[in-house]
Enzyme design. Sequence first.
Site, PDB file in Angstrom:
ATOM      1  N   CYS A  13       0.834  -1.215   0.000  1.00  0.00           N
ATOM      2  CA  CYS A  13       0.000   0.000   0.000  1.00  0.00           C
ATOM      3  C   CYS A  13       0.864   1.259   0.000  1.00  0.00           C
ATOM      4  CB  CYS A  13      -0.922  -0.024   1.212  1.00  0.00           C
ATOM      5  SG  CYS A  13      -1.803   1.526   1.491  1.00  0.00           S
ATOM      6  N   CYS A  16       0.129   3.612   2.917  1.00  0.00           N
ATOM      7  CA  CYS A  16       0.715   3.116   4.169  1.00  0.00           C
ATOM      8  C   CYS A  16       2.183   3.523   4.264  1.00  0.00           C
ATOM      9  CB  CYS A  16       0.586   1.589   4.246  1.00  0.00           C
ATOM     10  SG  CYS A  16      -1.121   0.990   4.153  1.00  0.00           S
TER      11      CYS A  16
END
Length: 391
Positions: A13, A16
């Site tokens: 991600c 993230c």
Amino acid sequence: GNFWLVEFYAPWCGYCKKLEPVWYEVGAELKSSGSLINVGKMDATAFSSVASEFGVRGYPTIKLLKGDLAYNYKGPRTKEDIIEFANRVAGPVVRALPSRQMFEGVLNRHSVLFVYIGGDSPLKEKYIEVASEMIVYTYFFSALEDALPTNVTLQELPSVAVFKDRTYFLYDAYQDGELSSWVNRERFRGYLHIDGFTLYELGETGKLVAIAVVDEKNLTEEIAPKVTFGHMDGNDYINSLIMGEVPVPSIIVLNTSNDQYFLLGEPVKTLDQLVQFIHSVLDGSAQAQGGDGIFQRIKRVAFDARSTVMSVFRSSPLLGCFLFGLPLGVISLMCYGICTAESDDGTEELDLLKREALPEEDEYEDRRREGEEEEEEERQEEKSAADKKVD
């Protein structure tokens, strides 16, 4: 208490990875301040059962675990906002204000806060219930009447008030409906710096949102009833929202209840011009565009699909070629195989028909040859007979 602030993430991600340095700063500051809040992170792809139990559906997801309860963070991913959320939710759901001095102190510290004024009552029970759900967004306090600032006047006791924009508004059950709906509408300041997240949150209020799409922030605050005012830097998000092009600067009013929008067709030169435009939206005389009809929904699906494809190719051309080229290649091969198979079948059938037709052609050819041979024999006999007569 046992508090955990947890980030659920996925290794692949991008958001993230962007949050990672901020998350480290959050943990370091909470630890250095002596907070009882523990900070951690969990790979939701490796511990999918745990992530599923906590209702994680996207990455990153930030939750504060308080006993048996899990509070979902929905604010901006900055160190200050995340720490404020953690401290707010980890504390009491409703904080007491025993004195006027404390009351004025929290007014100076918070841009929006709700206060229950009075003693025990069914309204207070409802207020605590709403606060336990909405504590993720804002602060909730309680006070007795003698702790109120001198400029606050109540119409009745008990009461619920929201303090914001250097003034206050009282909850009226008859006009404002459910307390939870009123709190959800009033938890925003009257004038905001709006981004995509804030606009999504405003969509749940059903209010009109007047947005100045600008490059700079030198704007005049003017509040009108039933309208939230704000500014947005740049026009990228608004362009994707209305599936069109908005010039910069410009004024746009969004109806968050039905996705309609109103554009002022000329530059705003005076405050009266802006107020007149807002009133035309409120009284229904302004022309509405967009909406949530079936045509707009189909247009939205097509627009989102095109935007997704373009964003993939812009960010990673090779990945885009692989994601979209591979399926197209497979489909092309399948079509070619089907067409080739049909062509071969037709050729085989034609050959079979030819083979079936060959015996008939051979039989006809044999008969023709026999007929020619008989005619030749007759001519020879006639010739022989003629020669004998001559002799």
